[in-house]
Design a protein around this motif. Sequence first.
Motif, PDB file in Angstrom:
ATOM      1  N   ARG A   1       9.070  41.145 -12.818  1.00  0.00           N
ATOM      2  CA  ARG A   1       7.916  40.337 -13.207  1.00  0.00           C
ATOM      3  C   ARG A   1       8.120  38.838 -12.935  1.00  0.00           C
ATOM      4  O   ARG A   1       7.213  38.149 -12.492  1.00  0.00           O
ATOM      5  CB  ARG A   1       7.643  40.571 -14.705  1.00  0.00           C
ATOM      6  N   LEU A   2       9.340  38.341 -13.217  1.00  0.00           N
ATOM      7  CA  LEU A   2       9.559  36.887 -13.214  1.00  0.00           C
ATOM      8  C   LEU A   2      10.229  36.352 -11.946  1.00  0.00           C
ATOM      9  O   LEU A   2      10.112  35.168 -11.641  1.00  0.00           O
ATOM     10  CB  LEU A   2      10.385  36.471 -14.432  1.00  0.00           C
ATOM     11  N   LEU A   3      10.989  37.196 -11.242  1.00  0.00           N
ATOM     12  CA  LEU A   3      11.701  36.684 -10.058  1.00  0.00           C
ATOM     13  C   LEU A   3      10.834  36.817  -8.811  1.00  0.00           C
ATOM     14  O   LEU A   3      10.119  37.813  -8.654  1.00  0.00           O
ATOM     15  CB  LEU A   3      13.031  37.424  -9.857  1.00  0.00           C
ATOM     16  N   PRO A   4      10.904  35.830  -7.900  1.00  0.00           N
ATOM     17  CA  PRO A   4      10.049  35.884  -6.706  1.00  0.00           C
ATOM     18  C   PRO A   4      10.565  36.887  -5.673  1.00  0.00           C
ATOM     19  O   PRO A   4      11.759  37.187  -5.623  1.00  0.00           O
ATOM     20  CB  PRO A   4      10.131  34.453  -6.164  1.00  0.00           C
ATOM     21  N   ALA A   5       9.655  37.370  -4.839  1.00  0.00           N
ATOM     22  CA  ALA A   5      10.041  38.233  -3.719  1.00  0.00           C
ATOM     23  C   ALA A   5      10.638  37.362  -2.613  1.00  0.00           C
ATOM     24  O   ALA A   5      10.350  36.174  -2.534  1.00  0.00           O
ATOM     25  CB  ALA A   5       8.809  38.971  -3.208  1.00  0.00           C
ATOM     26  N   PRO A   6      11.518  37.928  -1.757  1.00  0.00           N
ATOM     27  CA  PRO A   6      12.127  37.120  -0.689  1.00  0.00           C
ATOM     28  C   PRO A   6      11.101  36.736   0.382  1.00  0.00           C
ATOM     29  O   PRO A   6      10.068  37.384   0.528  1.00  0.00           O
ATOM     30  CB  PRO A   6      13.187  38.053  -0.107  1.00  0.00           C
ATOM     31  N   THR A   7      11.418  35.659   1.106  1.00  0.00           N
ATOM     32  CA  THR A   7      10.572  35.238   2.228  1.00  0.00           C
ATOM     33  C   THR A   7      11.331  35.533   3.520  1.00  0.00           C
ATOM     34  O   THR A   7      12.479  35.971   3.490  1.00  0.00           O
ATOM     35  CB  THR A   7      10.266  33.736   2.136  1.00  0.00           C
ATOM     36  N   GLY A   8      10.730  35.262   4.643  1.00  0.00           N
ATOM     37  CA  GLY A   8      11.406  35.485   5.929  1.00  0.00           C
ATOM     38  C   GLY A   8      10.553  36.348   6.847  1.00  0.00           C
ATOM     39  O   GLY A   8       9.816  37.213   6.389  1.00  0.00           O
ATOM     40  N   ASP A   9      10.681  36.094   8.159  1.00  0.00           N
ATOM     41  CA  ASP A   9       9.883  36.803   9.159  1.00  0.00           C
ATOM     42  C   ASP A   9      10.781  37.781   9.912  1.00  0.00           C
ATOM     43  O   ASP A   9      11.709  37.356  10.610  1.00  0.00           O
ATOM     44  CB  ASP A   9       9.278  35.765  10.118  1.00  0.00           C
ATOM     45  N   PRO A  10      10.517  39.109   9.810  1.00  0.00           N
ATOM     46  CA  PRO A  10      11.362  40.095  10.513  1.00  0.00           C
ATOM     47  C   PRO A  10      11.334  39.939  12.030  1.00  0.00           C
ATOM     48  O   PRO A  10      12.236  40.409  12.719  1.00  0.00           O
ATOM     49  CB  PRO A  10      10.754  41.447  10.098  1.00  0.00           C
TER      50      PRO A  10
ATOM     51  N   GLN B   1      18.885  35.404  11.508  1.00  0.00           N
ATOM     52  CA  GLN B   1      19.782  34.544  10.726  1.00  0.00           C
ATOM     53  C   GLN B   1      20.220  35.357   9.509  1.00  0.00           C
ATOM     54  O   GLN B   1      19.386  35.706   8.665  1.00  0.00           O
ATOM     55  CB  GLN B   1      19.059  33.289  10.229  1.00  0.00           C
ATOM     56  N   ALA B   2      21.503  35.695   9.448  1.00  0.00           N
ATOM     57  CA  ALA B   2      22.019  36.449   8.290  1.00  0.00           C
ATOM     58  C   ALA B   2      23.224  35.714   7.721  1.00  0.00           C
ATOM     59  O   ALA B   2      24.104  35.283   8.464  1.00  0.00           O
ATOM     60  CB  ALA B   2      22.420  37.861   8.711  1.00  0.00           C
ATOM     61  N   LEU B   3      23.244  35.535   6.417  1.00  0.00           N
ATOM     62  CA  LEU B   3      24.318  34.795   5.734  1.00  0.00           C
ATOM     63  C   LEU B   3      25.420  35.751   5.278  1.00  0.00           C
ATOM     64  O   LEU B   3      25.149  36.737   4.593  1.00  0.00           O
ATOM     65  CB  LEU B   3      23.739  34.070   4.510  1.00  0.00           C
ATOM     66  N   ILE B   4      26.674  35.462   5.662  1.00  0.00           N
ATOM     67  CA  ILE B   4      27.819  36.263   5.182  1.00  0.00           C
ATOM     68  C   ILE B   4      28.199  35.735   3.795  1.00  0.00           C
ATOM     69  O   ILE B   4      28.540  34.560   3.652  1.00  0.00           O
ATOM     70  CB  ILE B   4      29.033  36.122   6.119  1.00  0.00           C
TER      71      ILE B   4
ATOM     72  N   GLN C   1      16.257  35.689   8.154  1.00  0.00           N
ATOM     73  CA  GLN C   1      15.181  35.785   9.151  1.00  0.00           C
ATOM     74  C   GLN C   1      15.554  36.889  10.146  1.00  0.00           C
ATOM     75  O   GLN C   1      16.734  37.143  10.373  1.00  0.00           O
ATOM     76  CB  GLN C   1      15.029  34.461   9.923  1.00  0.00           C
ATOM     77  N   GLY C   2      14.542  37.488  10.762  1.00  0.00           N
ATOM     78  CA  GLY C   2      14.809  38.462  11.815  1.00  0.00           C
ATOM     79  C   GLY C   2      15.215  39.823  11.288  1.00  0.00           C
ATOM     80  O   GLY C   2      15.082  40.126  10.103  1.00  0.00           O
ATOM     81  N   THR C   3      15.758  40.648  12.200  1.00  0.00           N
ATOM     82  CA  THR C   3      16.151  42.022  11.867  1.00  0.00           C
ATOM     83  C   THR C   3      17.526  42.308  12.471  1.00  0.00           C
ATOM     84  O   THR C   3      17.792  41.924  13.615  1.00  0.00           O
ATOM     85  CB  THR C   3      15.109  43.026  12.425  1.00  0.00           C
ATOM     86  N   LEU C   4      18.365  42.971  11.698  1.00  0.00           N
ATOM     87  CA  LEU C   4      19.721  43.323  12.137  1.00  0.00           C
ATOM     88  C   LEU C   4      19.754  44.823  12.397  1.00  0.00           C
ATOM     89  O   LEU C   4      19.502  45.615  11.492  1.00  0.00           O
ATOM     90  CB  LEU C   4      20.716  42.933  11.023  1.00  0.00           C
ATOM     91  N   ARG C   5      20.031  45.207  13.660  1.00  0.00           N
ATOM     92  CA  ARG C   5      19.964  46.630  14.031  1.00  0.00           C
ATOM     93  C   ARG C   5      21.305  47.134  14.539  1.00  0.00           C
ATOM     94  O   ARG C   5      22.114  46.372  15.048  1.00  0.00           O
ATOM     95  CB  ARG C   5      18.929  46.842  15.152  1.00  0.00           C
ATOM     96  N   GLN C   6      21.454  48.453  14.455  1.00  0.00           N
ATOM     97  CA  GLN C   6      22.618  49.122  15.036  1.00  0.00           C
ATOM     98  C   GLN C   6      22.568  48.955  16.555  1.00  0.00           C
ATOM     99  O   GLN C   6      21.490  49.023  17.155  1.00  0.00           O
ATOM    100  CB  GLN C   6      22.538  50.602  14.661  1.00  0.00           C
ATOM    101  N   GLY C   7      23.736  48.712  17.189  1.00  0.00           N
ATOM    102  CA  GLY C   7      23.794  48.586  18.644  1.00  0.00           C
ATOM    103  C   GLY C   7      23.552  47.182  19.161  1.00  0.00           C
ATOM    104  O   GLY C   7      23.769  46.886  20.338  1.00  0.00           O
TER     105      GLY C   7
ATOM    106  N   LEU D   1      18.369  46.318   8.980  1.00  0.00           N
ATOM    107  CA  LEU D   1      18.181  45.479   7.789  1.00  0.00           C
ATOM    108  C   LEU D   1      17.196  44.396   8.178  1.00  0.00           C
ATOM    109  O   LEU D   1      17.426  43.646   9.135  1.00  0.00           O
ATOM    110  CB  LEU D   1      19.508  44.840   7.345  1.00  0.00           C
ATOM    111  N   ARG D   2      16.080  44.312   7.443  1.00  0.00           N
ATOM    112  CA  ARG D   2      15.031  43.342   7.769  1.00  0.00           C
ATOM    113  C   ARG D   2      15.172  42.083   6.904  1.00  0.00           C
ATOM    114  O   ARG D   2      15.883  42.087   5.912  1.00  0.00           O
ATOM    115  CB  ARG D   2      13.661  43.983   7.545  1.00  0.00           C
ATOM    116  N   ALA D   3      14.457  41.033   7.299  1.00  0.00           N
ATOM    117  CA  ALA D   3      14.477  39.762   6.554  1.00  0.00           C
ATOM    118  C   ALA D   3      14.187  40.024   5.078  1.00  0.00           C
ATOM    119  O   ALA D   3      13.248  40.743   4.736  1.00  0.00           O
ATOM    120  CB  ALA D   3      13.430  38.820   7.129  1.00  0.00           C
ATOM    121  N   GLY D   4      15.027  39.436   4.206  1.00  0.00           N
ATOM    122  CA  GLY D   4      14.851  39.621   2.756  1.00  0.00           C
ATOM    123  C   GLY D   4      15.779  40.660   2.177  1.00  0.00           C
ATOM    124  O   GLY D   4      15.946  40.736   0.962  1.00  0.00           O
ATOM    125  N   GLN D   5      16.431  41.475   3.042  1.00  0.00           N
ATOM    126  CA  GLN D   5      17.296  42.545   2.518  1.00  0.00           C
ATOM    127  C   GLN D   5      18.756  42.106   2.436  1.00  0.00           C
ATOM    128  O   GLN D   5      19.194  41.204   3.159  1.00  0.00           O
ATOM    129  CB  GLN D   5      17.181  43.790   3.411  1.00  0.00           C
TER     130      GLN D   5
END
Length: 602
Positions: free
Chosen positions: A181-190, A195-198, A217-223, A253-257
């Motif tokens: 209810r209180l926490l916002p959903a993530p933003t980002g364009d798949p 851009q993925a943060l370690i 941002q973006g999408t991280l795929r196998q291969g 893994l899509r943006a926000g995941q």
Amino acid sequence: MADKAHTRNFSIIAHIDHGKSTLADRLIQLCGVVSERDFQDQMLDSLYLERERGITIKSQAITLPYTAADGEEYELNLIDTPGHVDFSYEVSRALASAEGVLLVVDASQGVEAQTLANLYMALEHDLEVVPVINKIDLISADVPEARRQISDELGLDGDEAVAVSAKTGENVPAVLEAVVRLLPAPTGDPAAPLQALIFDAQYDPYRGTVIFVRVMQGTLRQGQTIHFMHGGTDYRVEEVGVMQVKRIAKKELRAGQVGYVVAGVKTVADTNIGDTITDAERPAAEPLPGFREAKPVVFSSIYPVATDDYPDLADALEKLKLNDASLIYQKDSSQALGFGFRCGFLGLLHLEVVQERLEREFGLSLILTTPSVRYNIFLHDGTQLEIENPAYYPDPAGIDYCEEPFVRASILMPERYIGAVMPLCLDRRGENTNLNYPNPGRVELSVDLPLAEVIYDFYDKLKTVTQGYGSFDYEMIGYRRSDLVRLDILVNGEKVDALSMLVHSEKARPRALHAVNKLKDTIPRQQFKIAIQGAIGSKIIARSTVNAYRKDVTSKCYGGDVSRKRKLLEKQKAGKKRMKLVGNVPIPQKAFLAVLQSDTDD
């Protein structure tokens, strides 16, 4: 796979011992990720040391599927963070991966030093904060007072705080509803460049390094071929997925995941926490902000008790380094202790954890030298040296001035202990003391202290004088000028290099007295007197003597001329003098350990 609107990424932050890991356990149970049969306490604390000490040392992530009260399906990504100051950089990267936090406050202890520090860190990352009052099942719990402290000291809405007992599970479902209810959903364009943060990495003996990421941002795929923007290396993605205690592979893994990546990275040292992963073919314009390399602040040499164990120690450190990228080490040697390694640590807790893991996981018996910090030394010819090992301390005649690292310590305690804590801080060369009264009966003391004094035995002494009620947190604030000297310990005129230390000139004599008295008690007696001395250069500032064994050489003389007795005593004296010149004094291992015990007041 949940869409962004039905995804929530959050962390749980709290002062040490306020019930962070227990609350995480209840949330995992409620979401049914683990069967009752497989469940165990401190589910996210996989390292046995974390379970024994009741602390979190490594960041962990878990994806929780949750059906809300309105029937909507959500994907909740919980990023569990360490609470200890040594691992604050890991915490900051984990928080950068989330949109909100649950701030846990103990109903009986109230707001403490690290509760405030964690709140400030969360606010720096612009995170939504939901306060949770835990331990309402305790007899000493005072929920109205905890709500008042949350409102007055933290500036949050105390009436909104969810009151729970993570131990009994009371009202815990309300926490999950508050997250949705209180926490916002993530933003980002798949569809944007990746851009993925370690925020963490762990070593798998079969797959190499498993990297935990938050896709911004973006999408991280196998291969896919990925590029580490700070590391400058490329890898091919073998597997991506989410963590539900075990790894569960997904196509992407899509943006926000939040999830994991396996890409054939050999060691954890090849990945830097805070680095940005991007697509090698369509890279992002710039890396995510906030990256810095973790730098060690405490240094100590590690030697095996038996010199034959040196190859085993080298092997053990190499294996530990696979899992702990922040541990740095290089070869070192000492006349007294043989071959070993000079290691750098993030702080004292990190040092203790590494020592305990080496001893228990690899069955080694170790000796650690006195922990030291990194000093800046400026010479008359304009050169600057960074020194953490006393062996490399230059000739004092060539030194212009020295600088040592300072920290700003925040000590939170009941008001009645202020009279005992103030002298302790002043004795440790504390400066700029500042008192703050966050609520009646409690006081926060802010003081600038040299890091060298903090790592020696400050925390133990603080816990003693406050009877366990004092909490302690610190942050590095830079270097200041200091009057440094190198203290050497001599046994029978021979310098014991493993016991040399860099200390402030005011502290040299107390430290020297402590060392010579400890050595006097532990070095076995010989046939000759042994002088144990503390020296600065050629100046002796402390001394103790181990008396010799004496054989009664005059026992056969009954009566007669006194010169007969004197002749025998003189002969014995000459023999002892000759023995002292060639005699070698073996220093037992327990003598080194005794000197390292930091109780300077005995």
